[in-house]
Design a protein around this motif. Structure first.
Motif, short mmCIF file in Angstrom:
data_model
loop_
_atom_site.label_atom_id
_atom_site.label_comp_id
_atom_site.label_asym_id
_atom_site.label_seq_id
_atom_site.Cartn_x
_atom_site.Cartn_y
_atom_site.Cartn_z
N VAL A 144 -8.71 7.01 2.44
CA VAL A 144 -8.74 6.28 3.18
C VAL A 144 -9.79 6.80 4.44
O VAL A 144 -10.29 7.60 4.47
CB VAL A 144 -7.22 6.80 4.81
CG1 VAL A 144 -7.75 5.82 5.93
CG2 VAL A 144 -6.47 6.00 3.57
N TRP A 200 -11.37 2.42 10.86
CA TRP A 200 -10.36 2.62 9.43
C TRP A 200 -10.37 1.96 8.40
O TRP A 200 -10.44 0.53 8.74
CB TRP A 200 -8.67 3.69 9.48
CG TRP A 200 -8.77 4.40 10.83
CD1 TRP A 200 -8.73 3.89 12.12
CD2 TRP A 200 -8.81 6.40 10.66
NE1 TRP A 200 -8.28 5.45 12.67
CE2 TRP A 200 -8.26 6.49 11.29
CE3 TRP A 200 -8.70 6.71 9.13
CZ2 TRP A 200 -8.40 7.98 11.65
CZ3 TRP A 200 -8.88 7.68 9.38
CH2 TRP A 200 -8.55 8.98 10.97
N LEU A 203 -5.38 0.95 13.40
CA LEU A 203 -4.88 1.46 12.26
C LEU A 203 -5.14 2.50 13.55
O LEU A 203 -3.63 3.44 12.94
CB LEU A 203 -5.61 1.86 11.49
CG LEU A 203 -4.83 1.93 9.89
CD1 LEU A 203 -4.27 0.98 9.52
CD2 LEU A 203 -5.67 2.02 8.67
N GLY A 217 -8.55 -1.49 8.30
CA GLY A 217 -7.41 -1.60 8.72
C GLY A 217 -7.52 -1.64 10.22
O GLY A 217 -8.62 -1.61 11.40
N TYR A 252 1.07 -1.13 -0.53
CA TYR A 252 0.34 0.21 -0.01
C TYR A 252 1.04 1.04 -0.33
O TYR A 252 2.11 1.13 0.68
CB TYR A 252 -0.43 -0.14 1.19
CG TYR A 252 -2.42 -1.46 1.50
CD1 TYR A 252 -3.26 -0.71 0.70
CD2 TYR A 252 -1.49 -1.98 1.64
CE1 TYR A 252 -4.19 -1.89 0.81
CE2 TYR A 252 -2.52 -3.69 1.80
CZ TYR A 252 -3.90 -3.34 1.62
OH TYR A 252 -4.94 -4.36 0.94
N GLU A 307 -1.72 2.59 15.78
CA GLU A 307 -0.53 2.17 14.82
C GLU A 307 0.24 3.09 15.27
O GLU A 307 0.08 4.61 14.90
CB GLU A 307 -0.35 0.87 13.48
CG GLU A 307 -1.69 0.49 13.37
CD GLU A 307 -0.99 -0.92 14.63
OE1 GLU A 307 0.15 -0.94 14.73
OE2 GLU A 307 -0.57 -1.65 13.93
N VAL A 340 1.77 -3.65 10.65
CA VAL A 340 0.00 -2.73 10.79
C VAL A 340 -0.77 -3.99 10.03
O VAL A 340 0.16 -4.95 8.53
CB VAL A 340 0.40 -1.60 9.58
CG1 VAL A 340 -0.96 -1.05 9.49
CG2 VAL A 340 0.68 -0.67 10.11
N VAL A 356 -4.53 -4.98 7.94
CA VAL A 356 -5.28 -4.81 6.81
C VAL A 356 -5.74 -6.12 6.92
O VAL A 356 -5.09 -7.41 6.41
CB VAL A 356 -4.99 -4.25 5.87
CG1 VAL A 356 -5.88 -4.06 4.39
CG2 VAL A 356 -3.72 -2.90 6.25
#
Length: 123
Positions: free
Chosen positions: A65, A73, A91, A88, A25, A94, A102, A104
């Motif tokens: 986002v 998120w 998220l 996420g 990403y 983080e 992270v 996802v």
């Protein structure tokens, strides 16, 4: 405007013992000095907070986002439908600093872990 460009690559996982720099990403988000998403600045800049997902063998997918109804998120690739959203995991808690991880939940319904590769000022 003050956004940060974040690049995250797939971390080691079954099937990818060395991770995969071709799967990841590119995010544009406002971050605080601690590397966490600055929610106040996000509210002001939400239309500029973007995501680009890249995977081998696929065209990159572009989106935004977003905050969900519960304050979490997600990555929204088409505002008209929810089935393409990716969540996420925690998220907002983080720290987006190089070397951190992270998680996802991608469109395949599986949680994948990504490593933050780079963080730099963008706009």
């Amino acid at each position: 405007m003050s956004l940060t460009q974040i690049i995250m690559d797939l971390a080691r996982e079954p099937g990818h013992p060395h991770g995969d720099a071709r799967h990841g990403y590119l995010l544009h988000l406002p971050l605080g000095e601690d590397g966490r998403i600055d929610c106040d600045r996000y509210e002001q800049l939400s239309s500029a907070c973007t995501v680009k997902r890249f995977r081998p063998g696929e065209e990159p997918k572009h989106g935004w986002v977003r905050r969900d109804r519960k304050g979490g998120w997600l990555f929204d690739y088409d505002e008209r439908q929810e089935f393409d959203d990716e969540a996420g995991f925690r998220l907002g808690e983080e720290c987006f600093v190089p070397g951190e991880y992270v998680s996802v939940r991608e469109d395949d319904g599986v949680m994948h872990t990504f490593q933050v590769i780079s963080v730099r000022p963008w706009m």
